[in-house]
Design an enzyme around this catalytic site. Structure first.
Site, PDB file in Angstrom:
ATOM      1  N   ARG A  52       0.827  -1.204   0.000  1.00  9.24           N
ATOM      2  CA  ARG A  52       0.000   0.000   0.000  1.00  9.24           C
ATOM      3  C   ARG A  52       0.863   1.255   0.000  1.00  9.24           C
ATOM      4  NH1 ARG A  52      -3.214  -3.088   4.657  1.00  9.24           N
ATOM      5  NH2 ARG A  52      -1.167  -2.726   5.539  1.00  9.24           N
ATOM      6  N   SER A  75      -6.034  -0.434  -0.752  1.00  9.26           N
ATOM      7  CA  SER A  75      -6.462  -1.557   0.069  1.00  9.26           C
ATOM      8  C   SER A  75      -5.659  -2.777  -0.348  1.00  9.26           C
ATOM      9  CB  SER A  75      -7.960  -1.791  -0.144  1.00  9.26           C
ATOM     10  OG  SER A  75      -8.318  -3.083   0.277  1.00  9.26           O
ATOM     11  N   GLY A  76      -4.994  -3.397   0.604  1.00 13.95           N
ATOM     12  CA  GLY A  76      -4.158  -4.545   0.276  1.00 13.95           C
ATOM     13  C   GLY A  76      -4.966  -5.825   0.188  1.00 13.95           C
ATOM     14  N   LYS A 150      -9.652   5.436   4.710  1.00 12.99           N
ATOM     15  CA  LYS A 150      -8.370   4.769   4.968  1.00 12.99           C
ATOM     16  C   LYS A 150      -7.927   5.202   6.350  1.00 12.99           C
ATOM     17  CE  LYS A 150      -4.899   2.254   3.568  1.00 12.99           C
ATOM     18  NZ  LYS A 150      -5.052   1.000   2.812  1.00 12.99           N
ATOM     19  N   ARG A 179     -10.778  -0.026  11.779  1.00 12.84           N
ATOM     20  CA  ARG A 179     -11.820  -0.101  10.744  1.00 12.84           C
ATOM     21  C   ARG A 179     -13.198   0.060  11.372  1.00 12.84           C
ATOM     22  NH1 ARG A 179      -8.588  -4.799   8.569  1.00 12.84           N
ATOM     23  NH2 ARG A 179      -9.840  -6.030  10.014  1.00 12.84           N
ATOM     24  N   SER A 217     -10.520   0.766   5.440  1.00 12.78           N
ATOM     25  CA  SER A 217      -9.321  -0.064   5.295  1.00 12.78           C
ATOM     26  C   SER A 217      -8.224   0.516   6.156  1.00 12.78           C
ATOM     27  CB  SER A 217      -8.837  -0.045   3.839  1.00 12.78           C
ATOM     28  OG  SER A 217      -9.705  -0.737   3.000  1.00 12.78           O
ATOM     29  N   GLY A 326     -11.200  -6.390   2.860  1.00 12.28           N
ATOM     30  CA  GLY A 326     -11.503  -7.257   3.999  1.00 12.28           C
ATOM     31  C   GLY A 326     -11.696  -6.483   5.280  1.00 12.28           C
ATOM     32  N   PRO A 333     -24.129  -5.876   8.055  1.00 13.68           N
ATOM     33  CA  PRO A 333     -24.411  -6.852   9.102  1.00 13.68           C
ATOM     34  C   PRO A 333     -23.279  -7.871   9.226  1.00 13.68           C
ATOM     35  CG  PRO A 333     -25.797  -7.253   7.188  1.00 13.68           C
ATOM     36  CD  PRO A 333     -25.082  -5.963   6.928  1.00 13.68           C
ATOM     37  N   GLY A 336     -21.803  -9.994   6.372  1.00  8.71           N
ATOM     38  CA  GLY A 336     -22.124  -9.366   5.089  1.00  8.71           C
ATOM     39  C   GLY A 336     -21.332  -8.092   4.928  1.00  8.71           C
TER      40      GLY A 336
END
Lengths: 346, 346, 346, 346
Positions: A52, A75-76, A150, A179, A217, A326, A333, A336
């Site tokens: 990144r 984003s890695g 970020k 995050r 991220s 990720g 939710p 999700g």
């Protein structure tokens, strides 16, 4: 009247700026109009992912003075078949009908290490998001479809140097807390949760409080927050449209298919960009079937989730150059996550 | 008249046989009728994956004398959201109309280490498949939809003990050679390739020669080949139907959707089992977009591919307890792979 | 008068019992006299390491009825050049001079998931250790040189089924908490800390409270604690001697060299077994130099530490079949760890 | 008369140049005199390790015009307790007695992808080494103690673009072939093997042909070879001394201890820098005990070996900022490797 222009540019390595430079040289991209670059790089997406920072360093060098004020969010993690790429966002002056996709950006102050994962971070992000929404001429939170943040993480060095106790001594876990707090900041700014809820929230362990439009991220290369807001505004023109969907679990393609239909993809528009968040459900289950992502000590669950949800969305859209990120703490939710889709009128 | 019965049983760990035992105790599964168990276990699916052998050991203990003659094929790796489970295959005696799904099994002799990855392995597998097809009363190769082969791999110990030079000193690579040679054995037995082609094939590096119905997995726990054949036969009865599709690349859901339609899934049948092979395309591309699976030295490409194709198929079918197996050398076209689907009449 | 006998047996896979069976068949090992087996298996040593349970399963099958009452402690992870092996402990009846190495064992009740990582676990372990010390005829805590504890961990399943909140939702982290609480239990039993300290201890984050003789390993295969105690006792006879050292950091060979000298290794005795704990220092430093073990999201820090300290001790002792176990929470000072050495008179 | 000066500088991340800049600002390092920088970065040391290129990029930026002609050799992988750092090499003008440590450097032409791992690479390296030895005023090969080569690797992209068949389609394996061919080039240049042997050598699989002074590392960031030669020369002056040892296996500390003694470390000199190569023995054994490095599909064997040999040498020298580089193909005997030691007169 502002008009947004985007380019989706494949990269052959984290520091590959050849595609960007070719567009600039061909006159198809005006670097002085750039306000944001969002991309996927091919590191592990976890603590020791230097791809990144390497990408940001290379883009900064390639753009020279034009890099000033450009939000760069890398984003890695391109696990599975995901394809490394960057998306550039320019704001041009134009005339024409609205509404169209609008963009706003913001940069927060640097956090101190001990603020990470606390209400101080929620508050810091909320304030910056509110300013970015306003800067994009978005009339209300309802018109906002995507907020990319970020945010920072803790390293062993930062923990050792902190002047107050940190939220966690576990560097990988600090990414999740950062995050999560950032997503709650977005939720607070967009009115998805109220101040009392934000203050009371157990960051990282309260899966029922979430934003349906946040995408956050963590990266080692900053201590502040880079924020990009996308929405639909009558004050903007051009062929771009943006919408969003909230996947209710990792294999929920129905919600995304509905958003594609609302955008007229395949009819009046073509799909240009997909942003999605992915995570392993904390229940250890997907529709009642056990998954093993959280018990795997060889591969971080964020890596598993990116690969898997990348497959889900690539199967649906027929393309693998998707931004799947990720760690969806407080983003959609449990298990999700929010998905944002940019389409262009044909 | 034979009738096939299957159960799809979730497992909570490699040695979990509680689901199997519960079905036996409830009278829903007759262990004396078992001929095969195919399953996914949660190891890395590569050389040092002992979850496969652990599962076989636990199943063998749980079944006692009934385990004799039961083909047990465990495929390691439930990356992404894939769910560990086993599928049991029984053959009952019944009367009724055909055609229906037929099953045959076979067990080859043990290979010597130096035969792995050579024509000797192709020949050994082809012979065993031919016998298994015949044992299932399948009238011709055209009625065969799926051939599962569990094949051996080389370890540092086996290489050191070999009485002749081995095909590769790289243990992870030996898994690919073994899977490839086994798939060519299936292709030869089913008439997908001829003997001259099989003899001339560069095993592991000739992506245009493949079987559309082979699914091969390598494991440390055997030196022979366990083979299970599925097809449609007029001599069998019961509610099960099997069909197959060949995915042309990792995100080709169209071919699988067509097979689901042919089977009447959602109309006259419900989907019971999905078997699929997955691999990273050797071109480094998926529909022109670069993937990073082959350049990742932290996660084997087979693990990436299982997670990603698992997502593709879970999105399509709405379920994550799929048998997705990595390493599709000579199984389907480069980057794609065969898929077999079992449906049951409603 | 009891006499301890040990065998160090290499294994070619987690379920390899051929060496054990050969010794039994040759009359060199009497399975009815076995009281403990401690070993290293080649899994990742973390949550999803099934090699430990597979080894215990295979040993239990191989020993049949003789396995009853035998403590089996398998520690996963043979990173670097470490060599998988087991050490068997028998107690024979003999006459002769003392003192000599004495052995005691114990088995605690099963913990409930919510007790893991709390004082309830400390207390449970301390009680079992005290009983085991007494069973070995060790007159006091000063004569104890090594207490091996195999302790449980949390999995996603166990967390979901827990009737009360668990100490951590992170399965890998639960291993550290369990090891830490178990080590404090040993420290309490041996008088290294007092009850007030044990009750006030912040388990897992209070590096100044530790046992210099505890070695604890977490495994998925049990919910109780298997305990083995080694010490020197006048009531035992035979050629075995045991001593211990506390490494002050990961590269402290001086303390181990002194213990080797005290035992007369190379002069009057030869080294038979090395037990050691290894961990990454939480400061992120080794003698002022930064290490990267805690920031690596690809390889768990316990795996790094085993490989590295394995090298340190293999260089010193000239042998790689060492029991080096990761995760030294409350076992020796931060970044260091206890080491126990068994030597045999020549 | 040339005098070599070195600095060993810790780094806090791959792009950390603060230590270098501080030395320059303090007047302790003259960037115009720099001829080489050799360092360890904290990536995986395998194909997708971008920390090496990131470090070179940051150093190049920090040095500006002074970077021209400076050989920069970054080796990835600080597993175990190894500490990221760089070593700078300056050549100053001075007067005084000899002999002292001499340095030479060289840069080869770019290889074509299909030349990698063939005699063309051996030849290319040998020629460049010979020139570098001459440039350092080293009178003969016997005075050379260390030849560091940074060599290229194949990526999926490079393989696809190659105009002729490449030696291997496996990117990780290409690193080994490149390291091996480079080492044979050093051996040829130093007279350790003759031309006929070099031409006949099976690169990567002929463990009995090796250089005792080569240290080669593959990196994605170049297609040529960066070469640094160290030796003892009467034409150089200053307090630095260099010697080398060949470890016969991974735990052979005796040979290194002898070299330390020859250099007078602890008596007349203090140790400044350690360069070492590490690898897993292809026999799968260390002094007759099995290791599991080659069967581990989760962690590359090069990572295991660096961590383990790093421990061996850190235990011996009492320091963890060692340059231990993985992949010792044709560098020292199978499972062992060359080690170079720089000491400074007290």
């Amino acid at each position: 009247m502002p008009r947004a222009r985007i380019h989706r540019i494949p990269t052959s390595s984290p520091d590959d700026t050849s595609g960007l430079r070719a567009l600039i040289n061909a006159g198809d991209l005006d670097p002085s109009k750039l306000i944001a670059i969002i991309g996927k790089t091919e590191g592990n997406g976890c603590v020791n992912d230097f791809t990144r920072a390497f990408a940001v360093s290379a883009l900064t060098q390639a753009l020279g003075e034009d890099s000033t004020g450009v939000s760069m969010v890398m984003s890695g993690g391109t696990e599975g078949g995901l394809s490394p790429h960057i998306v550039t966002f320019e704001v041009l002056a134009d005339t024409g009908p609205g509404p169209a996709m609008a963009i706003g950006t913001g940069l927060s102050r640097d956090l101190e290490a001990h603020e990470l994962g606390t209400f101080a971070q929620i508050d810091c992000v909320a304030e910056t998001v509110t300013a970015a929404v306003k800067s994009a001429d978005l009339t209300g939170a309802a018109d906002v479809h995507f907020v990319q943040v970020k945010c920072p993480l803790l390293t062993a060095d930062r923990i050792a140097a902190s002047r107050a106790p940190v939220a966690t001594p576990d560097t990988l876990k600090s990414m999740g807390l950062s995050r999560g707090a950032s997503a709650l900041g977005v939720a607070l700014a967009l009115g998805e949760i109220d101040l009392a809820t934000a203050k009371a929230a157990k960051i990282g362990s309260d899966p029922d409080i979430w934003s349906g439009r946040a995408s956050t991220s963590a990266g080692i290369e900053l201590m502040g927050h880079e924020i990009v807001v996308l929405g639909m505004s009558d004050s903007w023109t051009g062929p771009l449209r943006v919408d969003h969907a909230v996947m209710t679990d990792a294999i929920d393609i129905a919600s995304v298919a509905q958003a594609l239909a609302r955008l007229g993809v395949g009819e009046t528009t073509r799909l240009r960009v997909v942003f999605a968040k992915a995570e392993a459900s904390s229940s250890g289950l997907i529709r009642g079937q056990r998954h093993t992502m959280l018990d795997d000590s060889d591969i971080a669950s964020t890596r598993h989730a990116r690969a898997f949800v990348g497959g889900v969305l690539a199967g649906l859209t027929g393309s693998s150059d998707l931004y799947v990120s990720g760690g969806a703490e407080h983003q959609g939710p449990d298990g999700g996550g929010p998905t944002a889709l940019i389409a262009e009128q044909i």
